[in-house]
Design a protein around this motif. Structure first.
Motif, mmCIF file in Angstrom:
data_model
loop_
_atom_site.group_PDB
_atom_site.id
_atom_site.type_symbol
_atom_site.label_atom_id
_atom_site.label_comp_id
_atom_site.label_asym_id
_atom_site.label_seq_id
_atom_site.Cartn_x
_atom_site.Cartn_y
_atom_site.Cartn_z
ATOM 1 N N UNK A 216 0.998 -1.612 -0.136
ATOM 2 C CA UNK A 216 0.371 -0.082 -0.173
ATOM 3 C C UNK A 216 0.519 1.761 0.127
ATOM 4 N N UNK A 217 1.496 1.178 0.186
ATOM 5 C CA UNK A 217 2.992 2.082 0.503
ATOM 6 C C UNK A 217 3.610 2.893 -0.773
ATOM 7 N N UNK A 218 3.335 2.142 -1.620
ATOM 8 C CA UNK A 218 4.174 1.896 -3.130
ATOM 9 C C UNK A 218 3.637 2.646 -3.622
ATOM 10 N N UNK A 219 2.144 2.546 -3.697
ATOM 11 C CA UNK A 219 1.250 2.449 -4.425
ATOM 12 C C UNK A 219 1.248 3.898 -4.485
ATOM 13 N N UNK A 220 1.179 4.923 -5.778
ATOM 14 C CA UNK A 220 0.550 6.100 -6.375
ATOM 15 C C UNK A 220 -1.018 6.088 -6.379
ATOM 16 N N UNK A 221 -1.712 6.916 -6.549
ATOM 17 C CA UNK A 221 -3.002 7.156 -7.370
ATOM 18 C C UNK A 221 -3.655 6.509 -8.182
ATOM 19 N N UNK A 222 -2.376 6.604 -9.104
ATOM 20 C CA UNK A 222 -2.680 6.664 -11.047
ATOM 21 C C UNK A 222 -2.869 4.734 -10.749
ATOM 22 N N UNK A 223 -1.874 4.575 -9.747
ATOM 23 C CA UNK A 223 -2.282 2.897 -10.119
ATOM 24 C C UNK A 223 -2.939 1.868 -9.572
ATOM 25 N N UNK A 224 -3.712 3.396 -8.314
ATOM 26 C CA UNK A 224 -5.022 3.038 -8.193
ATOM 27 C C UNK A 224 -6.411 2.740 -8.977
ATOM 28 N N UNK A 225 -5.857 4.085 -9.614
ATOM 29 C CA UNK A 225 -7.249 4.011 -10.430
ATOM 30 C C UNK A 225 -7.345 2.692 -11.372
ATOM 31 N N UNK A 226 -5.823 2.877 -12.032
ATOM 32 C CA UNK A 226 -5.669 2.100 -13.565
ATOM 33 C C UNK A 226 -5.925 0.262 -12.719
ATOM 34 N N UNK A 227 -5.685 0.248 -12.106
ATOM 35 C CA UNK A 227 -5.645 -1.843 -11.744
ATOM 36 C C UNK A 227 -7.396 -1.735 -11.877
ATOM 37 N N UNK A 228 -8.389 -0.487 -11.072
ATOM 38 C CA UNK A 228 -9.758 -1.122 -11.008
ATOM 39 C C UNK A 228 -10.557 -0.748 -12.590
ATOM 40 N N UNK A 229 -9.687 0.537 -13.125
ATOM 41 C CA UNK A 229 -10.639 0.650 -15.031
ATOM 42 C C UNK A 229 -10.201 -0.343 -15.151
ATOM 43 N N UNK A 230 -8.693 -1.082 -15.329
ATOM 44 C CA UNK A 230 -8.772 -2.259 -16.238
ATOM 45 C C UNK A 230 -9.315 -3.340 -16.512
ATOM 46 N N UNK A 231 -9.697 -3.628 -15.114
ATOM 47 C CA UNK A 231 -10.980 -4.627 -15.103
ATOM 48 C C UNK A 231 -12.194 -3.993 -15.725
ATOM 49 N N UNK A 232 -13.046 -3.175 -15.104
ATOM 50 C CA UNK A 232 -14.368 -2.548 -15.149
ATOM 51 C C UNK A 232 -14.341 -2.645 -16.633
ATOM 52 N N UNK A 233 -13.193 -2.125 -17.284
ATOM 53 C CA UNK A 233 -13.323 -1.889 -19.133
ATOM 54 C C UNK A 233 -13.580 -3.588 -19.735
ATOM 55 N N UNK A 234 -13.232 -4.686 -18.925
ATOM 56 C CA UNK A 234 -12.900 -5.544 -19.113
ATOM 57 C C UNK A 234 -14.939 -5.979 -20.210
ATOM 58 N N UNK A 235 -15.738 -5.584 -19.261
ATOM 59 C CA UNK A 235 -17.375 -5.571 -19.432
ATOM 60 C C UNK A 235 -17.883 -4.320 -18.867
ATOM 61 N N UNK A 236 -18.016 -3.835 -20.793
ATOM 62 C CA UNK A 236 -18.668 -2.487 -20.547
ATOM 63 C C UNK A 236 -20.214 -2.305 -19.860
ATOM 64 N N UNK A 237 -20.846 -3.558 -20.230
ATOM 65 C CA UNK A 237 -22.592 -3.926 -19.763
ATOM 66 C C UNK A 237 -21.981 -3.876 -18.304
ATOM 67 N N UNK A 238 -22.013 -3.968 -17.270
ATOM 68 C CA UNK A 238 -21.613 -3.643 -16.116
ATOM 69 C C UNK A 238 -21.424 -2.518 -15.326
ATOM 70 N N UNK A 239 -22.675 -1.671 -15.450
ATOM 71 C CA UNK A 239 -22.781 0.118 -14.730
ATOM 72 C C UNK A 239 -22.571 -0.136 -13.969
ATOM 73 N N UNK A 240 -23.178 -0.491 -13.404
ATOM 74 C CA UNK A 240 -22.443 -0.397 -11.673
ATOM 75 C C UNK A 240 -21.599 -1.683 -11.122
ATOM 76 N N UNK A 241 -20.466 -1.013 -11.058
ATOM 77 C CA UNK A 241 -19.579 -1.814 -10.960
ATOM 78 C C UNK A 241 -18.190 -1.393 -10.023
ATOM 79 N N UNK A 242 -18.878 -0.439 -9.554
ATOM 80 C CA UNK A 242 -17.956 0.394 -7.566
ATOM 81 C C UNK A 242 -19.369 -0.113 -6.477
#
Length: 422
Positions: free
Chosen positions: A39-65
């Motif tokens: 957790x200490x090594x993670x920057x904000x861009x790492x956190x956002x990119x990790x989740x957005x990579x998954x959410x883009x796998x299926x654009x039909x899932x709108x409620x994904x957070x």
């Protein structure tokens, strides 16, 4: 322990919410699962990119957070390493153990609690079913974890009212950074209190020495649905620099506040009768004066806000029940609880006060000490004249003061094109 699961459509918004708390010093990131880095090594861009990579796998899932809150009893001293274990254990038991998730320890309440951010989109682009997850998985996991980690038992959903979600600290000018003090109060009131109008929202805010101001109706700020927040002093007057709602993280802007009105109307219904009963009992027991009535209710965790017009005459009353966290206009409870009926029944009550003589007890003596006898929301104190001047449009053009304009006489004559009109 009390667990609460919320879902949304913006994973970036959830991350920004928690990271803004970190920036303000009221939250600490304590765990990152399935990120490949500590957790200490993670920057904000790492956190956002990790989740957005998954959410883009299926654009039909709108409620994904997915936003999960784990609340511990105020009597418990839960260490960080134990919080990490509990969070990981809980996520595993509800089927999110293999998902990436971030855990934040929040310190903006009087009890230990965690916020967990994750997504319900699997690496194979399938969706984790969230339907009834609270009943089917979360409740079972909560009970098992309480036993295993020797935590205070929540004893079902009713316990949620006993593990207090927030203990809002009064905003005192000069003691802490003004913007942070305002943010803490606004965020807690928006999250915890049930209000159905802007006046009721302000009544709750004023209980903690903060006020929201839209400006005069003819101002640019009002017409553009803008809003500023200010701290109130011991006399209920604005002090210090006001801050735009848009400059505060979270949902403090006007359209977000107004979006809660209809939803809160239903949520607060069950608390109206108990509040009415307390008010009636207080009227029967206390000596018949307005001051005694206010003080007696304050001891029971209920703030009373009398609303006044520009001439200082009381025209309304608002009750802020800090026990149920519900705000009610007096007339919404019934005619007997309106300002007119109440003042009529309180024999020997003080005369109608001038707006600059509204009584407010000393700030800092109690949790609800800044909530009494405030003036009308759109009435400003002496210290507000500059703010009004800056936001107000000129009433008329300077030339208008010289006298009424003379009407122009129509010129007689033939129309162009040979007097024909098209």
């Amino acid at each position: 322990m009390v667990a609460r699961i919320l879902t949304g459509k913006s994973i970036r918004g959830l991350i920004n919410y928690n990271e803004s708390k970190v920036t303000l010093g009221t939250a600490t990131p304590i765990l990152a699962n399935r990120f490949g880095l500590d957790i200490e090594q993670l920057e904000l861009r790492h956190k956002v990119a990790r989740f957005e990579h998954l959410t883009k796998l299926n654009s039909r899932i709108k409620t994904n957070a997915v936003h999960i809150m784990l609340n511990f009893d105020r009597s418990e001293n839960v260490e960080v390493d134990q919080m990490q274990k509990i969070a990981a254990d809980y996520m595993d038991r509800i089927g999110f153990g293999e998902q990436p998730f971030l855990v934040y320890k929040h310190e903006d309440a009087n009890h230990p609690h965690l916020h967990i951010v994750t997504t319900n989109v699997n690496p194979d682009a399938t969706r984790i079913d969230m339907h009834n997850i609270g009943k089917t998985l979360s409740e079972k996991a909560r009970k098992e974890i309480e036993i295993e980690y020797k935590l205070v038992k929540a004893e079902g959903r009713g316990r949620e009212q006993q593990i207090v979600p927030v203990n809002i600290e009064l905003a005192l000018y000069g003691q802490k950074e003004t913007k942070r003090s305002i943010y803490n109060v606004v965020t807690a009131v928006l999250r915890s209190y049930k209000f159905t109008s802007f006046a009721e929202y302000n009544a709750a805010l004023k209980s903690f020495n903060v006020v929201a101001d839209r400006g005069p109706e003819d101002s640019v700020m009002f017409q553009k649905n803008g809003m500023v927040y200010s701290i109130l002093d011991a006399d209920g007057k604005r002090i210090g620099i006001p801050f735009k709602a848009s400059s505060l993280a979270g949902n403090s802007v006007l359209h977000k506040v107004e979006g809660k009105f209809l939803m809160n109307l239903e949520k607060r219904k069950q608390y109206a009768e108990p509040l009415k009963q307390v008010i009636l009992e207080t009227l029967e027991k206390e000596a018949p004066s307005k001051k005694n009535f206010i003080n007696a209710l304050e001891k029971k965790g209920i703030s009373v806000v009398f609303r006044q017009n520009g001439q200082g005459l009381i025209y309304g009353i608002t009750y802020v029940d800090h026990n149920s966290r519900c705000v009610f206009n007096g007339s919404d409870l019934g005619k007997a609880f309106s300002a007119k009926a109440l003042l009529k029944n309180l024999e020997g009550n003080e005369p109608e006060m001038d707006k600059h003589q509204a009584h407010t007890p000393e700030v800092g003596k109690g949790r609800f000490s800044a909530s009494q006898d405030m003036s009308q929301d759109d009435q400003t104190s002496q210290g507000e004249s500059l703010l009004q001047f800056l936001f107000a449009k000129p009433a008329q053009e300077p030339i208008a003061a010289l006298g009424p304009k003379r009407k122009k006489k129509k010129k007689k004559g033939l129309l162009r094109n040979g007097g024909l009109s098209h």
